[in-house]
Design an enzyme around this catalytic site. Structure first.
Site, mmCIF file in Angstrom:
data_model
loop_
_atom_site.group_PDB
_atom_site.id
_atom_site.type_symbol
_atom_site.label_atom_id
_atom_site.label_comp_id
_atom_site.label_asym_id
_atom_site.label_seq_id
_atom_site.Cartn_x
_atom_site.Cartn_y
_atom_site.Cartn_z
ATOM 1 N N ASN A 67 8.500 -10.404 2.211
ATOM 2 C CA ASN A 67 8.118 -10.583 0.807
ATOM 3 C C ASN A 67 9.346 -10.399 -0.077
ATOM 4 O OD1 ASN A 67 8.252 -7.707 -0.094
ATOM 5 N ND2 ASN A 67 6.717 -7.489 1.519
ATOM 6 N N ASP A 88 0.509 -6.823 4.637
ATOM 7 C CA ASP A 88 -0.870 -6.489 5.031
ATOM 8 C C ASP A 88 -1.202 -7.069 6.407
ATOM 9 O OD1 ASP A 88 -1.667 -4.992 2.788
ATOM 10 O OD2 ASP A 88 -1.752 -6.840 1.606
ATOM 11 N N LYS A 105 12.905 -17.927 20.752
ATOM 12 C CA LYS A 105 12.791 -18.720 19.524
ATOM 13 C C LYS A 105 11.777 -19.861 19.730
ATOM 14 C CE LYS A 105 15.464 -21.515 16.370
ATOM 15 N NZ LYS A 105 16.644 -22.357 16.242
ATOM 16 N N PHE A 137 1.806 2.429 -5.578
ATOM 17 C CA PHE A 137 2.092 1.324 -6.496
ATOM 18 C C PHE A 137 1.031 0.258 -6.248
ATOM 19 C CE2 PHE A 137 6.224 1.324 -8.757
ATOM 20 C CZ PHE A 137 6.669 2.583 -8.390
ATOM 21 N N LYS A 191 -7.785 0.813 -5.895
ATOM 22 C CA LYS A 191 -6.846 1.339 -4.882
ATOM 23 C C LYS A 191 -6.657 2.851 -5.059
ATOM 24 C CE LYS A 191 -4.415 -2.991 -4.140
ATOM 25 N NZ LYS A 191 -3.336 -3.889 -4.515
ATOM 26 N N LYS A 242 -7.825 4.944 -1.838
ATOM 27 C CA LYS A 242 -6.735 5.529 -1.050
ATOM 28 C C LYS A 242 -6.515 7.009 -1.384
ATOM 29 C CE LYS A 242 -4.527 1.024 -0.481
ATOM 30 N NZ LYS A 242 -3.318 0.301 -0.066
HETATM 31 O O1 PMT Z 1 11.410 -3.626 -4.612
HETATM 32 P P1 PMT Z 1 11.523 -4.251 -5.994
HETATM 33 O O2 PMT Z 1 12.127 -5.637 -5.956
HETATM 34 O O3 PMT Z 1 12.213 -3.331 -6.961
HETATM 35 O O4 PMT Z 1 10.028 -4.478 -6.556
HETATM 36 C C1 PMT Z 1 9.214 -3.378 -6.840
HETATM 37 C C2 PMT Z 1 7.776 -3.627 -6.409
HETATM 38 C C3 PMT Z 1 7.161 -4.715 -7.256
HETATM 39 C C4 PMT Z 1 7.707 -4.005 -4.934
HETATM 40 C C5 PMT Z 1 7.024 -2.254 -6.603
HETATM 41 O O5 PMT Z 1 7.081 -1.926 -7.960
HETATM 42 C C6 PMT Z 1 5.575 -2.343 -6.113
HETATM 43 O O6 PMT Z 1 4.682 -2.761 -6.808
HETATM 44 N N1 PMT Z 1 5.349 -1.885 -4.840
HETATM 45 C C7 PMT Z 1 4.040 -1.988 -4.141
HETATM 46 C C8 PMT Z 1 3.840 -3.362 -3.640
HETATM 47 C C9 PMT Z 1 2.556 -3.494 -2.835
HETATM 48 O O7 PMT Z 1 2.605 -3.636 -1.639
HETATM 49 O O8 PMT Z 1 1.458 -3.349 -3.521
HETATM 50 P P2 PMT Z 1 -0.027 -3.414 -2.879
HETATM 51 O O9 PMT Z 1 -0.894 -3.451 -4.052
HETATM 52 O O10 PMT Z 1 -0.102 -4.475 -1.858
HETATM 53 O O11 PMT Z 1 -0.175 -2.014 -2.128
HETATM 54 C C10 PMT Z 1 -0.705 -0.853 -2.761
HETATM 55 C C11 PMT Z 1 -0.038 0.396 -2.215
HETATM 56 O O12 PMT Z 1 -0.388 0.557 -0.832
HETATM 57 C C12 PMT Z 1 1.452 0.395 -2.272
HETATM 58 O O13 PMT Z 1 1.882 1.700 -2.648
HETATM 59 C C13 PMT Z 1 1.894 0.065 -0.854
HETATM 60 O O14 PMT Z 1 3.135 0.697 -0.522
HETATM 61 C C14 PMT Z 1 0.758 0.640 -0.026
HETATM 62 N N2 PMT Z 1 0.463 -0.108 1.216
HETATM 63 C C15 PMT Z 1 0.059 -1.406 1.174
HETATM 64 C C16 PMT Z 1 -0.255 -2.074 2.339
HETATM 65 C C17 PMT Z 1 -0.135 -1.397 3.581
HETATM 66 N N3 PMT Z 1 -0.409 -2.014 4.716
HETATM 67 N N4 PMT Z 1 0.281 -0.117 3.598
HETATM 68 C C18 PMT Z 1 0.575 0.528 2.448
HETATM 69 O O15 PMT Z 1 0.963 1.709 2.475
#
Ligand code: PMT
Length: 398
Positions: A209, A278, A288, A322, A336, A340
């Protein structure tokens, strides 16, 4: 404000040395104990005697000079410093520090200090704008060194441009600001994740990503500056690890999960800024994958949700997530936060141009368990990191 503070002033050889006499005088007037170290070339512009008279302390130039003091001088000054001020910071001295060269009293003392260090560049415009000098400044900034920007105007070399030493009051403001920096996370262990994960398709391809890691690295840098012990679990990135931060690099979500769980029990605060995939390919090809037909189908399986697991295992930790959303920001973030078991979630709308993924700025709403929402305007990720830490500090006290 500066009363009783120990400030070591490093003076390198540039025409602006004469202005540093005034800076030392003003620091003294504000109550600081000022210790001056000069390079040999600085001593060609202004004599050590001048600085000795103004500072009221012996001035060090020669590393090998006889001393009446039994302390190893550069170590003693380095550990005594509450702040190290280097002015003028010439292109040469910036280059030496950025490349780990310590070949005189000034550079060895800078290398040995753990105090905040402020460099005040002053030099000819072309020298300042030289990409090598700029790269060295970027490198040192990323390592936690502080800089002022030179002023523009007529330079001693007769050229008009950027490169002048800022006015004394500008430098004194910055000194005051650095010395009043908060130390509110001393003794706290903070675990931070940053960057995106990479899920292997075959030995050369992956699903990834756009996360650059900037947000997570800004948090790590701010937390360590505020006294925390920081462990950073980082996805692949070219960013420089802030000074004092312990880093572990990971690639996949599974790998990140292992690293995070290994540190979880021992952490007081966990901030999950990483963008974790995810889904991952169900099978990773050993070799490959060759082009065969028009269509290639990949079967994806779900990755573990690390944050969900942390929420279920939560004991004493403050847990901060986040949420990267492109629609219904608050609704999705609230869901979330609850599912969580988080204490706080930073919801960023990543559909807006110039913010979010791989940008220098961010816009976010901070959501709390009790339903409160703080709306933050667009700001640099560095400033946002400070605000997030301010809010976490309040949550920790509850
Ligand atoms: O890295 P940069 O370029 O500075 O950009 C910053 C950012 C946009 C990536 C950051 O600010 C941000 O939003 N990070 C979380 C991105 C994300 O995966 O969001 P989500 O809504 O999909 O996940 C929610 C939370 O669950 C996040 O804290 C994530 O770390 C966590 N998660 C998600 C999926 C997973 N399988 N395991 C997790 O722990």
């Amino acid at each position: 404000m500066l009363k009783g503070k120990n400030i070591v002033v490093g003076v390198a050889g540039g025409i602006a040395v004469y202005k540093v006499v005034d800076i030392v005088s003003q620091l003294k007037k504000q109550g600081a104990n000022v210790y001056v170290i000069m390079t040999q070339s600085a001593a060609n512009f202004v004599t050590p005697l001048t600085f000795r008279e103004i500072s009221g302390q012996p001035v060090t130039v020669d590393m090998w000079a006889e001393t009446t003091n039994w302390n190893v001088e550069h170590i003693s000054l380095a550990s005594r410093a509450d702040l190290f001020l280097l002015a003028p910071a010439t292109g040469n001295i910036i280059g030496k520090i950025a490349n780990g060269i310590a070949d005189d009293m000034l550079t060895t003392t800078v290398m040995a200090t753990t105090a905040p260090t402020l460099l005040v560049p002053a030099m000819n415009t072309n020298m300042y704008l030289n990409p090598i000098v700029q790269k060295n400044i970027d490198k040192l900034t990323a390592l936690g060194y502080h800089f002022t920007k030179p002023e523009s105007g007529m330079l001693a070399c007769g050229v008009e441009g950027i490169g002048r030493l800022p006015e004394t009051k500008v430098i004194l403001n910055k000194v005051n600001q650095l010395l009043s920096q908060k130390n509110d996370f001393v003794g706290k262990k903070i675990l931070i994740t940053a960057g995106g994960t990479q899920e292997a398709i075959d030995p050369v391809r992956y699903i990834g990503n756009r996360s650059s890691g900037k947000m997570g690295y800004a948090l790590a840098s701010a937390a360590v500056a505020r006294g925390a012990m920081v462990t950073l679990i980082s996805g692949p990135t070219h960013l420089i690890v802030p000074c004092g931060v312990k880093v572990e690099y990971v690639e996949s979500a599974a790998h990140m999960r292992e690293a995070v769980l290994a540190h979880y029990a021992d952490s007081d605060i966990v901030i999950k800024a990483a963008a974790v995939a995810d889904y991952r390919p169900q099978n990773t090809a050993e070799h490959k994958i060759k082009k065969t037909g028009e269509i290639l189908q990949l079967t994806l399986e779900k990755n573990p949700d690390i944050l969900l697991e942390l929420g279920q295992l939560k004991a004493h930790q403050v847990l901060v997530g986040f949420a990267a959303e492109t629609q219904q920001l608050v609704l999705h973030a609230q869901e979330k936060l609850a599912r969580k078991n988080l204490d706080m979630i930073i919801a960023n709308d990543v559909s807006m141009p110039g913010v979010g993924f791989n940008a220098d700025n961010n816009i976010a709403k901070l959501l709390y368990r009790d339903g409160r929402i703080d709306e933050l305007p667009k700001m640099s990720k560095e400033n946002m990191a400070e605000v997030i830490l301010d809010k976490i500090h309040i949550e920790c006290r509850k």
